[in-house]
Design a protein around this motif. Structure first.
Motif, PDB file in Angstrom:
ATOM      1  N   UNK A  91       0.849  -1.198   0.000  1.00 39.46           N
ATOM      2  CA  UNK A  91       0.000   0.000   0.000  1.00 39.46           C
ATOM      3  C   UNK A  91       0.884   1.248   0.000  1.00 39.46           C
ATOM      4  N   UNK A  92       1.555   1.470  -1.120  1.00 44.14           N
ATOM      5  CA  UNK A  92       2.551   2.530  -1.182  1.00 44.14           C
ATOM      6  C   UNK A  92       1.943   3.925  -1.071  1.00 44.14           C
ATOM      7  N   UNK A  93       0.845   4.156  -1.750  1.00 38.90           N
ATOM      8  CA  UNK A  93       0.256   5.499  -1.749  1.00 38.90           C
ATOM      9  C   UNK A  93      -0.079   5.946  -0.328  1.00 38.90           C
ATOM     10  N   UNK A  94      -0.680   5.061   0.444  1.00 42.33           N
ATOM     11  CA  UNK A  94      -1.025   5.432   1.816  1.00 42.33           C
ATOM     12  C   UNK A  94       0.233   5.603   2.662  1.00 42.33           C
ATOM     13  N   UNK A  95       1.243   4.770   2.421  1.00 47.04           N
ATOM     14  CA  UNK A  95       2.501   4.897   3.158  1.00 47.04           C
ATOM     15  C   UNK A  95       3.137   6.259   2.902  1.00 47.04           C
ATOM     16  N   UNK A  96       3.149   6.699   1.631  1.00 47.94           N
ATOM     17  CA  UNK A  96       3.732   8.006   1.313  1.00 47.94           C
ATOM     18  C   UNK A  96       2.995   9.133   2.038  1.00 47.94           C
ATOM     19  N   UNK A  97       1.658   9.016   2.121  1.00 46.67           N
ATOM     20  CA  UNK A  97       0.880  10.034   2.830  1.00 46.67           C
ATOM     21  C   UNK A  97       1.247  10.083   4.313  1.00 46.67           C
ATOM     22  N   UNK A  98       1.482   8.921   4.899  1.00 43.15           N
ATOM     23  CA  UNK A  98       1.864   8.879   6.312  1.00 43.15           C
ATOM     24  C   UNK A  98       3.230   9.515   6.529  1.00 43.15           C
ATOM     25  N   UNK A  99       4.178   9.249   5.642  1.00 44.44           N
ATOM     26  CA  UNK A  99       5.503   9.863   5.776  1.00 44.44           C
ATOM     27  C   UNK A  99       5.414  11.382   5.602  1.00 44.44           C
ATOM     28  N   UNK A 100       4.564  11.816   4.673  1.00 40.61           N
ATOM     29  CA  UNK A 100       4.371  13.258   4.511  1.00 40.61           C
ATOM     30  C   UNK A 100       3.717  13.860   5.753  1.00 40.61           C
ATOM     31  N   UNK A 101       2.851  13.091   6.384  1.00 40.20           N
ATOM     32  CA  UNK A 101       2.207  13.556   7.620  1.00 40.20           C
ATOM     33  C   UNK A 101       3.242  13.767   8.716  1.00 40.20           C
ATOM     34  N   UNK A 102       4.221  12.882   8.786  1.00 38.31           N
ATOM     35  CA  UNK A 102       5.297  13.033   9.767  1.00 38.31           C
ATOM     36  C   UNK A 102       6.019  14.367   9.554  1.00 38.31           C
ATOM     37  N   UNK A 103       6.268  14.697   8.299  1.00 35.66           N
ATOM     38  CA  UNK A 103       6.939  15.964   7.995  1.00 35.66           C
ATOM     39  C   UNK A 103       6.039  17.147   8.313  1.00 35.66           C
ATOM     40  N   UNK A 104       4.753  17.032   7.994  1.00 36.16           N
ATOM     41  CA  UNK A 104       3.823  18.133   8.243  1.00 36.16           C
ATOM     42  C   UNK A 104       3.708  18.431   9.740  1.00 36.16           C
ATOM     43  N   UNK A 105       3.900  17.432  10.556  1.00 32.88           N
ATOM     44  CA  UNK A 105       3.832  17.625  12.001  1.00 32.88           C
ATOM     45  C   UNK A 105       5.106  18.249  12.560  1.00 32.88           C
ATOM     46  N   UNK A 106       6.105  18.454  11.707  1.00 34.33           N
ATOM     47  CA  UNK A 106       7.316  19.148  12.129  1.00 34.33           C
ATOM     48  C   UNK A 106       8.453  18.253  12.572  1.00 34.33           C
ATOM     49  N   UNK A 107       8.415  16.963  12.219  1.00 32.12           N
ATOM     50  CA  UNK A 107       9.448  16.041  12.678  1.00 32.12           C
ATOM     51  C   UNK A 107      10.577  15.863  11.665  1.00 32.12           C
ATOM     52  N   UNK A 108      10.639  16.744  10.666  1.00 28.65           N
ATOM     53  CA  UNK A 108      11.733  16.674   9.708  1.00 28.65           C
ATOM     54  C   UNK A 108      13.081  16.976  10.323  1.00 28.65           C
TER      55      UNK A 108
END
Length: 368
Positions: A91-108
């Protein structure tokens, strides 16, 4: 149950120690025990998810992370862990969204977390996406050797040898020393034909910290070629002993890792194919990959396999310690063995890519 009552943090700490020792089953059992007492502990659920990932139980890992996110929807480690589980489940598309969510939350700016995400993407062959996260990790911690080395690996995998050389050099110069980075840097210098520098870098790594048989042989070869030292000389002897340890009773998978061919034929020089300069060797171009095209592959112990890519891998599997496993499982174990020893990740889901990647890593030779 314990004779004394542990808190959830104690369960998590003890399970982490077991996990670090590779005792995944024991760690999972301990976390399950802790969750029976503390079923709403997000950290125990997240830790159990990562243990399940290590056990390749991706469905159970997904469940642990999803429950954790019900309790704490913005838990960054749960988001990253669920993303990794979904990658494994396709389920790559959903995985990519989750990783982007991590960045959006400021954990970059969390270097360790960025490396974790980058590795999950790298293992699936998503090198460009992995590069993005490794670069974020380096930005967050410019001196993190692990992040620098992972970025170097990723660039090398994409064919950017010069970029890999630069980042691995930074990783190799760090203190305390990261010996894996120094070995990789030395191998890249060898590939770039900077043999004197390669010898200086590789020879500075303690032999006990060298787990790459290819690199060890390169040190022996360079001492012989550049300094005229014999294999039984006092300076070279520790490397010969290390090589004997690394290659003792090798399995077919391990034989792929040891580039042990004749060190003779001095007239051919350091560029002689089939000795030790296969680290960066690219198979000859070929525009036809039909099943009737016959290829010839030579592995480290001198065995030669001929046929199409699938036939060659099947023959390797049939000569292995466990010929009953599937081709996919054989390739996966061989790839993991290479990664454990050298840090070099290779493909294992396609026979052609599997063989070509092992050749690029210097672990076998494609002769035709």
């Amino acid at each position: 149950m314990r004779s004394e009552l542990w808190g959830s943090e104690r369960y998590d700490t003890e399970a982490h120690r077991l996990y670090e020792r590779g005792e995944h089953d024991a760690a999972a059992q301990l976390l399950e025990e802790g969750l029976s007492l503390y079923p709403t502990s997000t950290q125990l659920l997240v830790s159990l998810g990562y243990v399940r990932l290590a056990q390749e139980e991706y469905g159970w890992a997904r469940r642990s992370f999803e429950v954790a996110l019900v309790l704490e929807p913005e838990h960054e480690e749960a988001l990253a862990g669920l993303g990794e589980a979904l990658l494994k489940l396709g389920e790559r598309a959903r995985a990519f969204l989750l990783f982007d969510r991590v960045l959006a939350l400021g954990f970059g700016n969390d270097a360790d977390l960025m490396v974790c995400v980058g590795r999950a993407l790298f293992r699936e062959g998503l090198y460009e996406r992995a590069e993005r996260f490794f670069r974020l990790a380096v930005k967050a911690d410019p001196d993190a050797a692990e992040a620098l080395l992972e970025l170097a690996f990723t660039l090398y995998k994409q064919g950017d040898v010069n970029g890999a050389l630069g980042w691995s050099r930074r990783a190799a110069k760090g203190e305390p020393p990261h010996f894996g980075a120094r070995v990789f840097y030395g191998n890249l210098l060898f590939e770039k034909e900077r043999y004197g520098k390669a010898l200086a870098v590789l020879a500075a790594v303690p032999t006990a910290e060298m787990w790459d048989a290819v690199a060890v042989w390169r040190v022996v070869e360079l001492f012989r070629r550049l300094r005229g030292l014999a294999p039984d000389s006092e300076r070279v002897r520790p490397y010969m002993e290390r090589l004997e340890l690394l290659t003792a009773e090798p399995t077919p998978e391990e034989r792929l890792l040891a580039e042990i061919e004749s060190a003779g034929h001095a007239e051919a020089g350091l560029r002689r194919r089939g000795q030790l300069d296969l680290f960066g060797w690219t198979p000859p171009p070929d525009t036809e990959w039909e099943r009737d095209v016959v290829h010839r592959v030579r592995v480290a112990d001198g065995q030669v396999f001929e046929g199409d890519w699938t036939t060659i891998v099947r023959a390797m599997r049939d000569g292995s310690a466990d010929p009953s496993v599937s081709l996919r499982e054989f390739m996966r174990h061989a790839a993991q063995s290479l990664a454990d020893r050298t840090g070099i990740q290779v493909s294992w889901d396609d026979p052609r890519r599997f063989i070509e990647d092992f050749a690029r890593a210097g672990a076998l030779r494609i002769e035709s």
